[in-house]
Design a protein around this motif. Sequence first.
Motif, PDB file in Angstrom:
ATOM      1  N   SER A   1       0.844  -1.190   0.000  1.00  0.00           N
ATOM      2  CA  SER A   1       0.000   0.000   0.000  1.00  0.00           C
ATOM      3  C   SER A   1       0.881   1.241   0.000  1.00  0.00           C
ATOM      4  O   SER A   1       2.072   1.189   0.317  1.00  0.00           O
TER       5      SER A   1
ATOM      6  N   THR B   1       0.437   3.306   2.189  1.00  0.00           N
ATOM      7  CA  THR B   1       0.614   3.448   3.644  1.00  0.00           C
ATOM      8  C   THR B   1       0.896   2.065   4.215  1.00  0.00           C
ATOM      9  O   THR B   1       0.053   1.478   4.895  1.00  0.00           O
TER      10      THR B   1
ATOM     11  N   ALA C   1       0.143   1.025   7.896  1.00  0.00           N
ATOM     12  CA  ALA C   1      -1.234   1.143   8.379  1.00  0.00           C
ATOM     13  C   ALA C   1      -1.921  -0.201   8.173  1.00  0.00           C
ATOM     14  O   ALA C   1      -2.117  -0.641   7.035  1.00  0.00           O
TER      15      ALA C   1
ATOM     16  N   TYR D   1      -4.285  -3.217   7.552  1.00  0.00           N
ATOM     17  CA  TYR D   1      -5.467  -3.440   6.719  1.00  0.00           C
ATOM     18  C   TYR D   1      -5.685  -2.346   5.671  1.00  0.00           C
ATOM     19  O   TYR D   1      -6.790  -2.189   5.138  1.00  0.00           O
ATOM     20  N   SER D   2      -4.657  -1.590   5.356  1.00  0.00           N
ATOM     21  CA  SER D   2      -4.797  -0.595   4.290  1.00  0.00           C
ATOM     22  C   SER D   2      -4.900  -1.297   2.938  1.00  0.00           C
ATOM     23  O   SER D   2      -4.295  -2.348   2.716  1.00  0.00           O
ATOM     24  N   ARG D   3      -5.673  -0.718   2.044  1.00  0.00           N
ATOM     25  CA  ARG D   3      -5.888  -1.328   0.729  1.00  0.00           C
ATOM     26  C   ARG D   3      -4.646  -1.210  -0.141  1.00  0.00           C
ATOM     27  O   ARG D   3      -3.782  -0.357   0.090  1.00  0.00           O
ATOM     28  N   THR D   4      -4.585  -2.055  -1.151  1.00  0.00           N
ATOM     29  CA  THR D   4      -3.417  -2.099  -2.009  1.00  0.00           C
ATOM     30  C   THR D   4      -3.306  -0.840  -2.864  1.00  0.00           C
ATOM     31  O   THR D   4      -4.185   0.015  -2.874  1.00  0.00           O
TER      32      THR D   4
ATOM     33  N   PRO E   1      -7.033  -5.581   0.816  1.00  0.00           N
ATOM     34  CA  PRO E   1      -5.712  -5.535   1.454  1.00  0.00           C
ATOM     35  C   PRO E   1      -4.896  -6.795   1.178  1.00  0.00           C
ATOM     36  O   PRO E   1      -5.416  -7.914   1.195  1.00  0.00           O
TER      37      PRO E   1
END
Length: 302
Positions: free
Chosen positions: A148, A150, A153, A155-158, A164
């Motif tokens: 990601s 981020t 962070a 479970y942040s999305r790709t 994720p």
Amino acid sequence: MKRLLRNVLLVSLIVPLFACAAQRNFSGRQAVPEKPSGALRVATLNVHYIVLARAEGPWAVSDWERRKAPMDAAVKAVDADVLALQEAESFGGGSVPTQNLTLDYLLAQNPGLEAAAVGEPSAFPITQPILYRSDRLAVADQGWFFFSDTPDAIYSRTFNGSWPAFATWAQFRDRMTGALFRVVNVHFEYRSRSNRRQSAALVRDRIAPWVSAGEEVFVVGDLHALRGSATLGLIEEAPIAFAPVRGATYHFNRGLNLFGAIDHLGHTDGIALLADPVVLRERFNGEWPTDHYPVFGDFQLR
């Protein structure tokens, strides 16, 4: 008429191919090579997720009841010192996975194994664990990062906004020799090539300081990319060498071997591969435990 003849010809070519590919996997148990003295056996297996809200059908809870004993048989057959699992999700709703039926079952059936790269779900994802033989190895450290913008962070999305995806890692101390090494367990997205390449570049950048410091590092898992691809090439810049896993490692949950390996075992130069990796292309207890084959190799640490 020409279109009809063309379709008939296409079917006549594809059906034997599928039949032949499937037939190769009904020849009985493969002989698992004996582990060389002092070697470290490292394995990877995508175990496929479970949908808790689905009572019947593929990957449902009832399907897990069918698959779980064969999966345990596969784990026992591989007899790995380190086993990286991908896609060990038990989806029950909500944004934070809190159940892992696969991990709980395998640990209960294999008391000699423990799990690294897991923790309290709100702070450490539990769905990509690294199993290890506790009489051989001890955990020195562990962590994770998401593919990601981020990465720290949870479970942040790709990069492209899809579900994720992430890497887990664990640092182990070999009780036999005192040697330290890290295992990075990755699962790249299958749909987006650009997403895979950005994920691979992040893996490269995260492990490069460890490699530069002289650490021994394994990068293993389901990369959804072939050996020699640009995706693996980015990680090779760390540098990491990928072992020559030959033939299919994904089989459509039907024993169909239609393209090359997408599950890989990578390692730094100081780690010696003692023989070509093994892919166990077989049923266990008469069933396919998942849609990927177990892949493992025997290594010698420096």
